[in-house]
Motif scaffolding. Structure first.
Motif, PDB file in Angstrom:
ATOM      1  N   SER A 121      12.288  11.053   1.025  1.00  0.00           N
ATOM      2  CA  SER A 121      12.121   9.497   1.169  1.00  0.00           C
ATOM      3  C   SER A 121      12.237   8.896   2.482  1.00  0.00           C
ATOM      4  CB  SER A 121      13.320   9.011   0.217  1.00  0.00           C
ATOM      5  OG  SER A 121      14.586   9.073   1.155  1.00  0.00           O
ATOM      6  N   PHE A 122      12.266   9.815   3.364  1.00  0.00           N
ATOM      7  CA  PHE A 122      12.369   9.215   4.789  1.00  0.00           C
ATOM      8  C   PHE A 122      11.683  10.412   5.891  1.00  0.00           C
ATOM      9  CE2 PHE A 122      16.629  11.348   3.929  1.00  0.00           C
ATOM     10  CZ  PHE A 122      16.501  12.302   4.908  1.00  0.00           C
ATOM     11  N   ARG A 437      20.269   5.216  -3.420  1.00  0.00           N
ATOM     12  CA  ARG A 437      19.396   5.851  -4.446  1.00  0.00           C
ATOM     13  C   ARG A 437      18.270   6.545  -3.458  1.00  0.00           C
ATOM     14  NH1 ARG A 437      19.615   4.298  -9.974  1.00  0.00           N
ATOM     15  NH2 ARG A 437      21.481   3.011 -10.305  1.00  0.00           N
ATOM     16  N   GLU A 438      17.521   5.683  -2.552  1.00  0.00           N
ATOM     17  CA  GLU A 438      16.126   6.092  -2.187  1.00  0.00           C
ATOM     18  C   GLU A 438      16.318   6.241  -0.774  1.00  0.00           C
ATOM     19  OE1 GLU A 438      12.795   3.947  -3.572  1.00  0.00           O
ATOM     20  OE2 GLU A 438      13.705   3.696  -5.592  1.00  0.00           O
ATOM     21  N   GLN A 439      16.571   5.119   0.011  1.00  0.00           N
ATOM     22  CA  GLN A 439      16.479   5.020   1.516  1.00  0.00           C
ATOM     23  C   GLN A 439      14.976   5.112   1.980  1.00  0.00           C
ATOM     24  OE1 GLN A 439      19.041   7.958   3.585  1.00  0.00           O
ATOM     25  NE2 GLN A 439      20.545   7.205   2.154  1.00  0.00           N
ATOM     26  N   ARG A 440      14.210   4.604   0.951  1.00  0.00           N
ATOM     27  CA  ARG A 440      12.610   4.468   1.427  1.00  0.00           C
ATOM     28  C   ARG A 440      12.465   3.107   2.222  1.00  0.00           C
ATOM     29  NH1 ARG A 440      12.314   6.851  -3.998  1.00  0.00           N
ATOM     30  NH2 ARG A 440      11.505   8.917  -3.960  1.00  0.00           N
ATOM     31  N   ALA A 441      11.364   3.293   3.254  1.00  0.00           N
ATOM     32  CA  ALA A 441      10.843   2.063   3.870  1.00  0.00           C
ATOM     33  C   ALA A 441       9.761   1.405   3.263  1.00  0.00           C
ATOM     34  CB  ALA A 441      10.850   2.404   5.271  1.00  0.00           C
ATOM     35  N   TRP A 442      10.292   0.651   2.192  1.00  0.00           N
ATOM     36  CA  TRP A 442       9.267   0.005   1.489  1.00  0.00           C
ATOM     37  C   TRP A 442       8.402  -1.206   2.415  1.00  0.00           C
ATOM     38  CZ3 TRP A 442       7.717   1.102  -3.608  1.00  0.00           C
ATOM     39  CH2 TRP A 442       8.570   2.045  -4.134  1.00  0.00           C
ATOM     40  N   VAL A 443       7.236  -1.253   2.287  1.00  0.00           N
ATOM     41  CA  VAL A 443       6.531  -2.092   3.251  1.00  0.00           C
ATOM     42  C   VAL A 443       6.745  -3.481   2.956  1.00  0.00           C
ATOM     43  CG1 VAL A 443       4.150  -2.878   4.162  1.00  0.00           C
ATOM     44  CG2 VAL A 443       4.827  -0.440   3.868  1.00  0.00           C
ATOM     45  N   GLY A 444       6.947  -4.110   1.847  1.00  0.00           N
ATOM     46  CA  GLY A 444       7.155  -5.372   1.287  1.00  0.00           C
ATOM     47  C   GLY A 444       8.465  -5.797   1.488  1.00  0.00           C
ATOM     48  N   THR A 482       5.340   2.452   0.725  1.00  0.00           N
ATOM     49  CA  THR A 482       6.563   2.865   1.467  1.00  0.00           C
ATOM     50  C   THR A 482       5.541   3.866   2.734  1.00  0.00           C
ATOM     51  OG1 THR A 482       6.983   5.003   0.570  1.00  0.00           O
ATOM     52  CG2 THR A 482       7.982   2.987  -0.547  1.00  0.00           C
ATOM     53  N   VAL A 483       6.530   3.619   3.682  1.00  0.00           N
ATOM     54  CA  VAL A 483       5.881   4.616   5.191  1.00  0.00           C
ATOM     55  C   VAL A 483       6.940   5.620   5.356  1.00  0.00           C
ATOM     56  CG1 VAL A 483       4.370   2.671   6.137  1.00  0.00           C
ATOM     57  CG2 VAL A 483       6.986   2.457   6.460  1.00  0.00           C
ATOM     58  N   VAL A 484       6.274   6.404   5.948  1.00  0.00           N
ATOM     59  CA  VAL A 484       7.157   7.871   6.601  1.00  0.00           C
ATOM     60  C   VAL A 484       7.753   8.370   5.233  1.00  0.00           C
ATOM     61  CG1 VAL A 484       8.427   8.949   8.290  1.00  0.00           C
ATOM     62  CG2 VAL A 484       7.206   6.694   8.520  1.00  0.00           C
ATOM     63  N   GLY A 485       7.234   9.135   4.380  1.00  0.00           N
ATOM     64  CA  GLY A 485       7.752   9.913   3.497  1.00  0.00           C
ATOM     65  C   GLY A 485       6.900  10.410   2.361  1.00  0.00           C
ATOM     66  N   GLU A 486       7.343  10.588   1.293  1.00  0.00           N
ATOM     67  CA  GLU A 486       6.344  11.581   0.122  1.00  0.00           C
ATOM     68  C   GLU A 486       5.276  10.507  -0.216  1.00  0.00           C
ATOM     69  OE1 GLU A 486      10.032  10.340  -2.389  1.00  0.00           O
ATOM     70  OE2 GLU A 486       9.047   9.791  -0.608  1.00  0.00           O
ATOM     71  N   ILE A 487       5.697   9.331  -0.382  1.00  0.00           N
ATOM     72  CA  ILE A 487       4.543   8.553  -1.018  1.00  0.00           C
ATOM     73  C   ILE A 487       3.389   8.135   0.174  1.00  0.00           C
ATOM     74  CG2 ILE A 487       4.099   5.949  -1.656  1.00  0.00           C
ATOM     75  CD1 ILE A 487       6.934   6.140  -2.774  1.00  0.00           C
ATOM     76  N   GLU A 488       3.825   7.814   1.269  1.00  0.00           N
ATOM     77  CA  GLU A 488       2.673   7.873   2.280  1.00  0.00           C
ATOM     78  C   GLU A 488       2.019   9.234   2.632  1.00  0.00           C
ATOM     79  OE1 GLU A 488       1.561   6.533   6.875  1.00  0.00           O
ATOM     80  OE2 GLU A 488       3.798   6.606   6.218  1.00  0.00           O
ATOM     81  N   HIS A 489       2.744  10.027   2.235  1.00  0.00           N
ATOM     82  CA  HIS A 489       2.338  11.532   2.481  1.00  0.00           C
ATOM     83  C   HIS A 489       1.202  11.930   1.723  1.00  0.00           C
ATOM     84  CE1 HIS A 489       2.301  15.719   3.969  1.00  0.00           C
ATOM     85  NE2 HIS A 489       2.566  16.064   2.684  1.00  0.00           N
TER      86      HIS A 489
END
Length: 837
Positions: A121-122, A437-444, A482-489
């Motif tokens: 997630s990060f 739960r996540e600690q993802r950096a969601w852009v919105g 999200t940026v910097v994590g599995e979603i952007e990857h």
């Protein structure tokens, strides 16, 4: 640190590793794609001497970076952790002055570096460049004196050991995005960070060299894939060490762990034992548990609020006892009644070494409660286990300075503080959605965090980092969700409207910071996002059939077909872009944006429902559908698409308690996610269970920031104190943070923190009158509140405002533009001024 400490782009230090991974490298294609190594942690050490005749210098600047994360010690003292999350080609480094930790004679620098292997997630792995960027790597340099050759650098003189103490979880390493930590302390000598530790059995560090075409076997930054590494750019994280406010104990019969096919997962193992456990009894720590062969013990501690940081455990136990920890956000989790499925699985396990069993987690977790499982004794081993303490060393971005808000209404004061606490729990090296739960950096999501920082924190560096970190477009110009994590990857589908909220964040920063260079650097990314929408402009100038995931928020809104919601957000972005382009002198770009906006304005009228007095969500096959939401009316106002004479009426309609209903496509009545609804939504099934002809769907807490912006823009900011009281529903059972959604979701979601921003911008009434706060607008709208006071950060210092019985006093380092309740305006120079409200 000064620029003179580390001049130029070339480092003195080399990238080093424990040993090169065994990749099959074809020498004819050295730039070929190589898989990342598995999860591992490597210990690095370097001893060195400080001569008696020279002594310890007054300053010893050090800079360091790693792939993926490091923990740095000097002479046994932890110095810092990093690097902050960043895209691999914009890798960050940290700087420290370690002079105070050095001594004459022998010294040691010790670094633990984690490589996560798979994107989480990060963190996301770097693009392949031979062996560079494929495994644990460390680079460090420290200037021991002003002599050119007196540098301590990472090179082959360092010692390295790939630790056997930590291992990855083979199944479900990151079920919720946050890594699971499994540590066998028998394999970790706690003295390894000390000077006198014997590292002779360790191997010589390997210097990692580029192996791609044109790389010239370089081993020092800048190298591909990391490029010219960038300074940290934000402050250091930290916080208080907190201990539980309550503890309880229960026992469970010994049995095999079912654990849903994940027998090694700490949370699954603990849930299995909790389901078989007996009643709880209150205890206090420390506590000694006398183990036997028939029962295991579960100790539960409650911190009374959400905390976020590094979990600590102080235990006295025989060697080889596996202790499982599960971190839970709920104050009343019941393993028998649930909601089990939606409960996060963040957890860890610790196998005792039999002495010096003091554990501190490497990664950050957010939680309210910790369940600790102490297993039954094995044959011949019935020794006691003493739990001395369980604690959390909070580790988040600090709110600094003297910004404040107070009023004659304790409820509003509490909401202001809760918004800060919620945001603080989601301010790490980036803005995150939730720590539990996540600690993802969601852009919105981060746009709300940013606004809270701008009004309540004198340190705006993390607010700036939000927009620079998010400026990471795909090849087509759209930002990842999200940026910097599995979603952007993985580069998959995005939430396009999240990028429009990011644009609002760029505009917020422009208004508050007034930084020409920063705005100029971000505007091309803004324009690419806005141009991404052009293929979906229909013959009316509005947006139709926009693909990917158009979320808006978790409320039951319609964003499909011809969409008022997406169109309105796009129009707001176009207007904000035009304003920034004009400010920078880019007239052509401003004209392009305004031409689109004007065409939208004409076509947007099709969404207007004159009988109901607001705008519907969408139009299907030319037919205006009845579903209407707060969101649709709000975007019509904040974008300026609705004629100004309608604004006040729209706000009256969409905030009418007799018409507004709470609905969510995925929220469940039990406080969790409704999986049946989620499945239906994935199949394109949207069940309307409200009177769409007459009722209006309320925005969830996130999009409420747009609704409240609309209320204020329509000239009804005095209504906000009453509208904000709804957020008090979150502040119960000790929680001092705002939850994710109305009635369900996580209890600490910073996208819900708009009350803090609203109380400053609209109730106290302090906003920039010009970019960069060249002057300040003060327009208090207290409603029925007799007294308000606050201190608001600006680049020039705090603006202090006091409102008491209709009289307003302002102390400001910048000129003041005051707006009275009747709309009349007055100005005053910097200094002290007084006005009649």
């Amino acid at each position: 640190m000064s620029m003179g400490d580390f001049p130029g782009g070339r480092w003195h230090g080399h990238w080093i590793a424990a040993e090169l991974p065994e990749f099959e490298i074809d020498p004819t294609s050295l730039g070929g794609d190589l898989p990342p190594a598995r999860f591992s942690r490597v210990q690095f050490r370097r001893t060195f001497e400080v001569a008696t005749d020279t002594g310890v210098p007054g300053r010893v600047p050090l800079r360091i970076s790693a792939d993926s994360r490091y923990v740095l010690w000097v002479n046994g003292v932890e110095v810092g952790r990093g690097p902050i999350r960043s895209q691999p080609r914009r890798l960050r480094y940290d700087e420290y002055d370690i002079a105070d930790l050095l001594r004459v004679g022998r010294n040691v620098i010790a670094v633990l570096v984690t490589y996560y292997g798979h994107a989480n997630s990060f963190w996301q792995p770097a693009a392949s460049s031979g062996v560079m960027g494929r495994d644990v790597q460390l680079v460090l340099e420290a200037r021991l004196s002003q002599g050119e050759g007196d540098w301590l650098v990472t090179d082959a003189a360092w010692r390295a050991s790939r630790s056997k103490a930590w291992r990855g979880l083979e199944s479900g390493q990151a079920l919720d995005g946050v890594p699971i930590e499994l540590l066998d302390a028998r394999e970790l000598d706690p003295a390894w960070v000390e000077v006198d530790f014997d590292d002779s059995a360790w191997t010589e560090a390997t210097v990692v060299k580029t192996s791609h075409d044109g790389g010239l076997a370089e081993s020092r930054p800048p190298v591909d894939p990391y490029g010219a590494m960038l300074p940290r750019g934000i402050g250091m994280l930290g916080g208080e060490r907190v201990v539980p406010v309550a503890a309880a104990l229960q026992t469970a019969p010994t049995g095999e762990t079912a654990a849903k096919g994940l027998p090694d997962h700490p949370a699954e193992r603990l849930i299995d034992r909790l389901r078989a456990a007996g009643p709880t009894s209150a205890i206090s720590l420390p506590i000694t548990v006398a183990r036997d062969a028939d029962t295991s013990t579960i100790v539960t501690v409650d911190f009374g609020r959400i905390v976020a940081g590094h979990v600590e455990l102080d235990i006295d136990a025989p060697a080889g006892v596996r202790l499982d920890l599960w971190y839970q956000e709920s104050a009343d989790y019941d393993p028998a009644a649930g909601p089990v499925e939606s409960a996060p699985r963040a957890s860890a396990s610790y196998v005792t070494r039999g002495h010096s069993d003091r554990y501190k987690a490497v990664d950050v977790n957010g939680l309210r409660r910790i369940f600790l499982h102490i297993p039954s004794a094995t044959e011949g081993d019935a020794r006691e286990v003493t739990v001395r303490q369980i604690a959390v060393s909070e580790y988040h971005y600090p709110f600094t300075g003297d910004a404040s808000f107070s009023s004659g209404d304790p409820e509003l004061d509490r909401l202001y503080r809760a918004g800060i606490r919620t945001t603080e729990m989601n301010s790490f090296d980036a803005f995150t959605d939730c720590p539990t739960r996540e600690q993802r950096a969601w852009v919105g999501d981060g746009v709300v965090h940013q606004m809270v920082h701008l009004v309540a924190n004198e340190d705006w560096r993390l607010a700036r980092n939000y927009v620079t970190l998010g400026a990471s477009p795909r090849a087509d110009g759209m930002l990842p969700m999200t940026v910097v994590g599995e979603i952007e990857h993985r580069g998959g589908y995005a939430i396009p409207d999240w990028a429009l909220h990011w644009i609002h964040g760029v505009w917020n920063l422009f208004r508050h910071d007034g930084d020409h260079a920063a705005t100029l650097s971000l505007l091309p990314v803004v324009e690419r996002v806005l141009r991404w929408y052009e293929p979906y402009v229909d013959e009316h100038g509005t947006l139709s059939d926009v693909p990917e995931w158009n979320l808006i928020d978790w409320s039951s809104v319609f964003s499909s077909h011809r969409s008022a919601l997406i169109t309105g957000l796009w129009a707001r972005g176009l207007a904000e872009y035009a304003e920034m382009a004009d400010w920078l002198g880019n007239a052509a770009s401003a004209d392009w944006a305004r031409a689109h906006w004007e065409r939208i304005r004409q076509g947007f009228e099709d969404f207007w429902d004159p009988e109901r007095g607001s705008y519907v969500d969408h139009i299907v096959a030319g037919e205006r559908m009845p579903a209407m939401s707060q969101a649709a009316g709000a975007v019509a106002v904040v974008s300026g698409l609705a004629p100004q004479e309608r604004w006040s009426g729209i706000v009256d309609v969409v905030t009418d308690p007799a018409r507004v209903v709470v609905r969510s496509w995925i929220g469940g009545a039990d406080g969790g996610y409704d999986m049946a609804k989620i499945v239906e939504q994935s199949l394109g099934i949207y069940r309307i269970d409200w009177d769409a002809e007459h009722e209006i769907v309320m925005a969830q807490p996130f999009f409420s920031y747009v609704v409240h912006d609309a209320v204020a823009r329509a000239g009804q900011a005095e209504r906000l104190p009453d509208l904000l009281r709804r957020w008090s529903v979150f502040l119960h059972e000790g929680y001092d943070t705002f939850g994710e959604c109305w009635g369900w979701g996580t209890p600490v979601h910073a996208w819900s923190s708009t009350p803090t921003k609203d109380l400053i911008w609209y109730v106290l009434g302090v906003t920039p009158a010009e970019p960069g706060y060249a002057s300040v607008k003060v327009a208090p709208r207290p409603g029925d509140i007799d007294r308000l006071s606050g201190a608001v950060p600006t680049p020039h210092g705090l603006v202090r405002v006091n409102v008491d019985a209709g009289k307003v006093s302002v102390d400001s380092p910048i000129p003041v533009k005051f707006v009275a309740l009747d709309g009349s305006q007055a100005t005053a120079p910097a200094g002290h001024s007084s006005f009649e409200l």
